[in-house]
Structures are given as C-alpha cells and as structure tokens.
Design an enzyme around this catalytic site. Structure first.
Site, PDB file in Angstrom:
ATOM      1  N   HIS A 251       0.790  -1.303   0.025  1.00 12.68           N
ATOM      2  CA  HIS A 251      -0.134  -0.142   0.005  1.00 12.68           C
ATOM      3  C   HIS A 251       0.642   1.241   0.190  1.00 12.68           C
ATOM      4  O   HIS A 251       0.302   2.393  -0.329  1.00 12.68           O
ATOM      5  CB  HIS A 251      -0.941  -0.004   1.246  1.00 12.68           C
ATOM      6  CG  HIS A 251      -1.841  -1.017   1.152  1.00 12.68           C
ATOM      7  ND1 HIS A 251      -2.866  -0.950   0.165  1.00 12.68           N
ATOM      8  CD2 HIS A 251      -2.181  -2.033   1.980  1.00 12.68           C
ATOM      9  CE1 HIS A 251      -3.752  -2.130   0.363  1.00 12.68           C
ATOM     10  NE2 HIS A 251      -3.431  -2.782   1.368  1.00 12.68           N
TER      11      HIS A 251
ATOM     12  N   GLU B 151      -6.297 -12.578   5.718  1.00 16.42           N
ATOM     13  CA  GLU B 151      -7.085 -11.318   5.811  1.00 16.42           C
ATOM     14  C   GLU B 151      -8.485 -11.436   5.041  1.00 16.42           C
ATOM     15  O   GLU B 151      -8.997 -10.103   4.813  1.00 16.42           O
ATOM     16  CB  GLU B 151      -6.328 -10.219   5.264  1.00 16.42           C
ATOM     17  CG  GLU B 151      -5.460 -10.190   3.902  1.00 16.42           C
ATOM     18  CD  GLU B 151      -4.524  -9.237   3.701  1.00 16.42           C
ATOM     19  OE1 GLU B 151      -4.565  -8.039   4.308  1.00 16.42           O
ATOM     20  OE2 GLU B 151      -3.708  -9.483   2.772  1.00 16.42           O
TER      21      GLU B 151
ATOM     22  N   ASP C  98      -8.335  -5.595   5.965  1.00 18.05           N
ATOM     23  CA  ASP C  98      -9.172  -6.213   4.906  1.00 18.05           C
ATOM     24  C   ASP C  98      -9.810  -7.425   5.527  1.00 18.05           C
ATOM     25  O   ASP C  98     -10.997  -7.519   4.941  1.00 18.05           O
ATOM     26  CB  ASP C  98      -7.813  -6.949   3.986  1.00 18.05           C
ATOM     27  CG  ASP C  98      -7.375  -5.834   2.923  1.00 18.05           C
ATOM     28  OD1 ASP C  98      -8.056  -5.305   2.248  1.00 18.05           O
ATOM     29  OD2 ASP C  98      -6.135  -5.755   2.986  1.00 18.05           O
TER      30      ASP C  98
END
Length: 269
Positions: A47, A151, A177
């Site tokens: 990310h 996740e 997530d």
C-alpha cells in the site's frame, strides 16, 4: 557462515517482537526509525509507494542497526519474490494468501531447486554480498523467514491448512481487509472482527507457527501479545507524523483542527 536471520530465530523462540510500519517510502525516515528501539520494521510494498529500488535503499539505510527489516511484497508473484530475495530481503510478508495451495507456491518461490523454483542469480546479488558469501546457496533457503497474510473470510476458513504448510514461519492477520471481508469495512474494531482475529491467533499459535498483526491501539497490542501473538506492529510512520503535525498546527489555532482526532487509536492502522 551458517544461516543467519535474527528475526526468524526470535519468532521460533516465541520472543515477542515489537515493530513499526514504514509507509513513507523514504530511506532517510527508515534510518531514523531504525534508531527508535523497535525489534523490526515493516517496509511496505503493498500500500506504500515503494518499488524494488526504494526497497533496496531502505534495506541499505537500516543495515547498520540491530533492528530487523521485514518487507511486504505487493503480491505473492514468483518473479517479484526472486528480485526481493536477491536484493537482500530475508524476512518476507506476502499479502492475501487465502489457501494452502497459494501458501505452497509462495514457499516454492523462496527456495532454490530442487526444493523450490527460485531462480539462481546469486553471483550478482546483494544477498550473497556479490559472491563474497561463498556458502550462500547452501544456507539461503534456511535464512528466509516467510510470513503470509490471512485477511479474508476465505483465509480464516482455510487457516489450519495454511498453517500446516511446511516453510511458513508465521501468519499475519490483516485487520483492515478482514473487516471488509466480513462486511465491516473501516471498522476493524467491530466485536465480530475482533472475535475472528483472536480466534485466528489461537489457531495459528496452536499450530506452532508465529502469529502477527498490526494495530495502533496500545491496549489492543498488549492484548494480542498476552494471547501469545509474537510479532506485532504498533504504529505506522505516516500516521505518527500526520497526527503529530495536525496536533501541532491545531495547538496554534483558535479553533480545533477539523482533521481526524490525532489521539484516537485504530484497531487496524
């Protein structure tokens, strides 16, 4: 020399490892963070705007310090894993691993033949100190600490099978997530999500693998450690800076800052 990965050794000994998440993608701040006293630093390639070169620079920046770098790949792609290992990544976090089959593929990508499918380019790799480590090919497989992220609801359904895969050293629960997968997007602190996280941690620990996660809530981090979680990231560099900057600016204004509350922790980031 024998295989050497202090982070992997600590996880195997179930020694709690406190970490900091690095998302600013700058080696200068990575080096500053290396002096802060954390056991490990997560260099985020999923990310955060890191690429292979900026990841290399971060690894070089923290190398003189005792803190251990862990690199999160953008995905469990075989060519990318090969490149990351060649630039010297020894502890690797792979996101979105939902099945044992995926876990086995990632393991294979981190091992040289005949145990795996990692391409051999050690002669020109930082990992071997450009062949100065003459035994690198003999110890490389053992030096890798491989962590996978569970996740999603699917991953939790397959968690026991994922944990049973040989070569997986730890499983990291991704709270943000997972919350989204459970229908609680943006609310990782929801009781249902927290119950799922704690249940997953117990499953991981019972399997003999190391459990890990990320939370900026100090009380929650201590709760996870008390449950037996081994590697816990307790903050994110960009959030620490943003919150401190907003708080400082607000302290010189007549009106409180309209920015999000700086002191409010999050169960995810």
């Amino acid at each position: 020399m024998p295989a050497n990965n202090p982070f992997k050794t600590a996880l195997a000994a179930r020694q709690a490892q406190i970490g900091l998440w690095l998302s600013m993608a700058t080696p200068y701040l990575a080096e500053v963070s290396a002096t802060a006293g954390f056991d490990w630093l997560l260099i985020d390639g999923e990310h955060a705007p890191n690429d292979l070169r900026s990841t290399l620079h971060a690894l070089q920046a923290v190398a003189p310090y005792p803190v251990q770098p862990v690199v999160r790949a953008v995905a469990g792609e075989v060519p990318l894993i090969k490149q990351l290992l060649d630039i010297g990544v020894r502890s690797l976090l792979v996101p979105m691993v939902d099945t044992a089959e995926q876990a086995r593929m990632v393991v294979s990508a981190t091992r040289y033949p005949p145990q795996g499918i990692r391409g051999v380019g050690s002669a020109i790799a930082r990992a071997s100190q450009w062949s100065a480590r003459t035994d690198y090919l003999d110890v490389a497989d053992d030096e890798v600490c491989l962590l996978v992220q569970a996740e999603t609801v699917t991953a939790l359904q397959n968690l026991e099978a994922i944990c049973a895969v040989d070569g997986i050293d730890g499983v990291f629960i991704g709270p943000a997530d997972l919350a989204a997968s459970m229908g609680h997007r943006g609310r990782p602190g929801h009781p249902e999500v927290q119950a799922a996280i704690e249940g997953a941690m117990r499953t991981i620990i019972a399997s003999g693998k190391a459990a890990g996660t990320l939370t900026s809530d100090p009380a929650l981090a201590r709760r996870y450690l008390d449950l037996g979680c081994t590697f816990v990231a307790t903050g994110v560099d960009v959030m620490l800076y943003a919150n401190a900057a907003r708080k400082l600016a607000a302290s010189f204004r007549e009106q409180p800052s309209d920015a999000p509350a700086a002191d409010k922790p999050s169960a995810a980031y």
